[in-house]
Design an enzyme around this catalytic site. Sequence first.
Site, PDB file in Angstrom:
ATOM      1  N   ASN A 155       7.899  -5.707  -1.153  1.00  0.00           N
ATOM      2  CA  ASN A 155       7.886  -4.572  -0.238  1.00  0.00           C
ATOM      3  C   ASN A 155       6.457  -4.503   0.292  1.00  0.00           C
ATOM      4  O   ASN A 155       5.579  -3.929  -0.350  1.00  0.00           O
ATOM      5  CB  ASN A 155       8.269  -3.270  -0.937  1.00  0.00           C
ATOM      6  CG  ASN A 155       8.304  -2.104   0.015  1.00  0.00           C
ATOM      7  OD1 ASN A 155       7.767  -2.167   1.116  1.00  0.00           O
ATOM      8  ND2 ASN A 155       8.935  -1.014  -0.406  1.00  0.00           N
ATOM      9  N   PRO A 159       0.801  -1.221   0.000  1.00  0.00           N
ATOM     10  CA  PRO A 159       0.000   0.000   0.000  1.00  0.00           C
ATOM     11  C   PRO A 159       0.838   1.277   0.000  1.00  0.00           C
ATOM     12  O   PRO A 159       1.885   1.348   0.628  1.00  0.00           O
ATOM     13  CB  PRO A 159      -0.826  -0.110   1.283  1.00  0.00           C
ATOM     14  CG  PRO A 159      -0.106  -1.088   2.140  1.00  0.00           C
ATOM     15  CD  PRO A 159       0.603  -2.021   1.213  1.00  0.00           C
ATOM     16  N   ASN A 160       0.325   2.252  -0.726  1.00  0.00           N
ATOM     17  CA  ASN A 160       0.870   3.598  -0.845  1.00  0.00           C
ATOM     18  C   ASN A 160       2.153   3.686  -1.657  1.00  0.00           C
ATOM     19  O   ASN A 160       2.656   4.780  -1.883  1.00  0.00           O
ATOM     20  CB  ASN A 160       1.065   4.254   0.529  1.00  0.00           C
ATOM     21  CG  ASN A 160      -0.234   4.395   1.265  1.00  0.00           C
ATOM     22  OD1 ASN A 160      -1.217   4.885   0.715  1.00  0.00           O
ATOM     23  ND2 ASN A 160      -0.274   3.931   2.498  1.00  0.00           N
ATOM     24  N   SER A 180      12.963   2.734   2.938  1.00  0.00           N
ATOM     25  CA  SER A 180      13.559   3.418   4.086  1.00  0.00           C
ATOM     26  C   SER A 180      14.110   2.393   5.076  1.00  0.00           C
ATOM     27  O   SER A 180      13.764   1.214   5.029  1.00  0.00           O
ATOM     28  CB  SER A 180      12.511   4.290   4.782  1.00  0.00           C
ATOM     29  OG  SER A 180      11.519   3.487   5.390  1.00  0.00           O
ATOM     30  N   ARG A 206      13.034   4.635  12.168  1.00  0.00           N
ATOM     31  CA  ARG A 206      11.754   5.340  12.133  1.00  0.00           C
ATOM     32  C   ARG A 206      10.961   5.021  13.399  1.00  0.00           C
ATOM     33  O   ARG A 206      11.532   4.629  14.409  1.00  0.00           O
ATOM     34  CB  ARG A 206      11.010   4.944  10.850  1.00  0.00           C
ATOM     35  CG  ARG A 206      11.830   5.361   9.609  1.00  0.00           C
ATOM     36  CD  ARG A 206      11.141   5.123   8.320  1.00  0.00           C
ATOM     37  NE  ARG A 206       9.898   5.880   8.269  1.00  0.00           N
ATOM     38  CZ  ARG A 206       8.898   5.576   7.453  1.00  0.00           C
ATOM     39  NH1 ARG A 206       8.987   4.561   6.623  1.00  0.00           N
ATOM     40  NH2 ARG A 206       7.805   6.290   7.440  1.00  0.00           N
ATOM     41  N   TYR A 265      11.174   8.639   1.368  1.00  0.00           N
ATOM     42  CA  TYR A 265      11.118   7.627   0.317  1.00  0.00           C
ATOM     43  C   TYR A 265      11.856   8.011  -0.960  1.00  0.00           C
ATOM     44  O   TYR A 265      11.966   7.194  -1.870  1.00  0.00           O
ATOM     45  CB  TYR A 265       9.653   7.316  -0.015  1.00  0.00           C
ATOM     46  CG  TYR A 265       8.898   6.787   1.178  1.00  0.00           C
ATOM     47  CD1 TYR A 265       9.176   5.536   1.707  1.00  0.00           C
ATOM     48  CD2 TYR A 265       7.913   7.552   1.794  1.00  0.00           C
ATOM     49  CE1 TYR A 265       8.497   5.051   2.810  1.00  0.00           C
ATOM     50  CE2 TYR A 265       7.226   7.080   2.900  1.00  0.00           C
ATOM     51  CZ  TYR A 265       7.526   5.827   3.404  1.00  0.00           C
ATOM     52  OH  TYR A 265       6.858   5.349   4.493  1.00  0.00           O
ATOM     53  N   ARG A 291       5.069  11.153  -2.329  1.00  0.00           N
ATOM     54  CA  ARG A 291       4.754  11.073  -0.898  1.00  0.00           C
ATOM     55  C   ARG A 291       6.041  11.082  -0.073  1.00  0.00           C
ATOM     56  O   ARG A 291       6.918  10.254  -0.269  1.00  0.00           O
ATOM     57  CB  ARG A 291       4.004   9.760  -0.651  1.00  0.00           C
ATOM     58  CG  ARG A 291       3.722   9.464   0.783  1.00  0.00           C
ATOM     59  CD  ARG A 291       3.047   8.092   0.917  1.00  0.00           C
ATOM     60  NE  ARG A 291       3.066   7.689   2.303  1.00  0.00           N
ATOM     61  CZ  ARG A 291       3.496   6.516   2.734  1.00  0.00           C
ATOM     62  NH1 ARG A 291       3.929   5.618   1.892  1.00  0.00           N
ATOM     63  NH2 ARG A 291       3.487   6.242   4.011  1.00  0.00           N
ATOM     64  N   ALA A 335       3.265  -0.902   4.756  1.00  0.00           N
ATOM     65  CA  ALA A 335       2.662  -0.904   6.094  1.00  0.00           C
ATOM     66  C   ALA A 335       2.177  -2.286   6.515  1.00  0.00           C
ATOM     67  O   ALA A 335       2.106  -2.570   7.719  1.00  0.00           O
ATOM     68  CB  ALA A 335       1.515   0.094   6.151  1.00  0.00           C
ATOM     69  N   GLU A 355      12.475  -9.673   1.340  1.00  0.00           N
ATOM     70  CA  GLU A 355      11.715  -8.494   1.756  1.00  0.00           C
ATOM     71  C   GLU A 355      12.579  -7.255   1.555  1.00  0.00           C
ATOM     72  O   GLU A 355      13.750  -7.246   1.941  1.00  0.00           O
ATOM     73  CB  GLU A 355      11.339  -8.635   3.231  1.00  0.00           C
ATOM     74  CG  GLU A 355      10.586  -7.468   3.803  1.00  0.00           C
ATOM     75  CD  GLU A 355      10.312  -7.615   5.297  1.00  0.00           C
ATOM     76  OE1 GLU A 355       9.872  -6.616   5.889  1.00  0.00           O
ATOM     77  OE2 GLU A 355      10.532  -8.697   5.879  1.00  0.00           O
ATOM     78  N   ARG A 359       7.434   0.336  13.533  1.00  0.00           N
ATOM     79  CA  ARG A 359       7.957  -0.186  12.263  1.00  0.00           C
ATOM     80  C   ARG A 359       9.117  -1.168  12.445  1.00  0.00           C
ATOM     81  O   ARG A 359       9.606  -1.748  11.487  1.00  0.00           O
ATOM     82  CB  ARG A 359       8.408   0.959  11.370  1.00  0.00           C
ATOM     83  CG  ARG A 359       7.280   1.860  10.929  1.00  0.00           C
ATOM     84  CD  ARG A 359       7.762   2.893   9.926  1.00  0.00           C
ATOM     85  NE  ARG A 359       6.821   3.975   9.768  1.00  0.00           N
ATOM     86  CZ  ARG A 359       5.786   3.953   8.924  1.00  0.00           C
ATOM     87  NH1 ARG A 359       5.567   2.908   8.161  1.00  0.00           N
ATOM     88  NH2 ARG A 359       4.972   4.988   8.849  1.00  0.00           N
ATOM     89  N   HIS A 383      12.603  -2.731   1.630  1.00  0.00           N
ATOM     90  CA  HIS A 383      11.970  -1.476   2.037  1.00  0.00           C
ATOM     91  C   HIS A 383      12.823  -0.320   1.536  1.00  0.00           C
ATOM     92  O   HIS A 383      14.061  -0.403   1.546  1.00  0.00           O
ATOM     93  CB  HIS A 383      11.830  -1.388   3.556  1.00  0.00           C
ATOM     94  CG  HIS A 383      10.902  -2.409   4.113  1.00  0.00           C
ATOM     95  ND1 HIS A 383       9.533  -2.256   4.072  1.00  0.00           N
ATOM     96  CD2 HIS A 383      11.149  -3.615   4.677  1.00  0.00           C
ATOM     97  CE1 HIS A 383       8.972  -3.330   4.616  1.00  0.00           C
ATOM     98  NE2 HIS A 383       9.930  -4.169   4.976  1.00  0.00           N
ATOM     99  N   HIS A 430       4.040  -4.821   9.170  1.00  0.00           N
ATOM    100  CA  HIS A 430       3.902  -4.812  10.620  1.00  0.00           C
ATOM    101  C   HIS A 430       2.562  -5.350  11.105  1.00  0.00           C
ATOM    102  O   HIS A 430       2.370  -5.513  12.309  1.00  0.00           O
ATOM    103  CB  HIS A 430       4.076  -3.376  11.135  1.00  0.00           C
ATOM    104  CG  HIS A 430       5.101  -2.621  10.363  1.00  0.00           C
ATOM    105  ND1 HIS A 430       6.452  -2.903  10.437  1.00  0.00           N
ATOM    106  CD2 HIS A 430       4.974  -1.621   9.449  1.00  0.00           C
ATOM    107  CE1 HIS A 430       7.105  -2.095   9.617  1.00  0.00           C
ATOM    108  NE2 HIS A 430       6.237  -1.321   9.007  1.00  0.00           N
TER     109      HIS A 430
END
Length: 162
Positions: free
Chosen positions: A85, A21-22, A113, A118, A34, A29, A88, A109, A122, A111, A91
């Site tokens: 990836n 998502p996102n 960032s 963070r 990112y 964003r 969100a 996996e 996370r 990511h 988690h």
Amino acid sequence: MATRSRRPAPQPRRILVLHGPNLNLVGKREPAVYGNETLADIEARLGELADELGVKVETFQSNSEGALVDRIQSARGQMDGILINPAAYTHTSIALRDALLATDLPVVEVHLSNVHHREEFRNRSLIAPVAAGQILGFGGESYLLGLRALVALLRKPLSNRR
């Protein structure tokens, strides 16, 4: 004259690249977190690297947990590995974790960032225990490093993959 039977050329390895998502908003964003590279930019770079490595990549992005689960399940028997990836859902999604485990495919996996720099929530990944490894914190390069790692893993004998 004797004829030799020819073995068919091996098919290239097939890698499913999943974006959670996102990630469709990457580049727009929170660029401080990112980066400015868009998802299309990352996918173009993945395609170039896949050609260089002699593999095929198929990409899929969804903001819907169910759509991601469906796509993961359909990879069984069709793909050789999964680069994900989960964003969100990293988690929170036991469903993604269970779907990845059920495919019996190697998973890496990634990511954009460094999630450990963070918010505290996370720091926990439900995906990590079912993945061969994680690569994070390198922006779009995380995907490329992840693809290289997954391809290297797939080139090992099955008994040496974990």
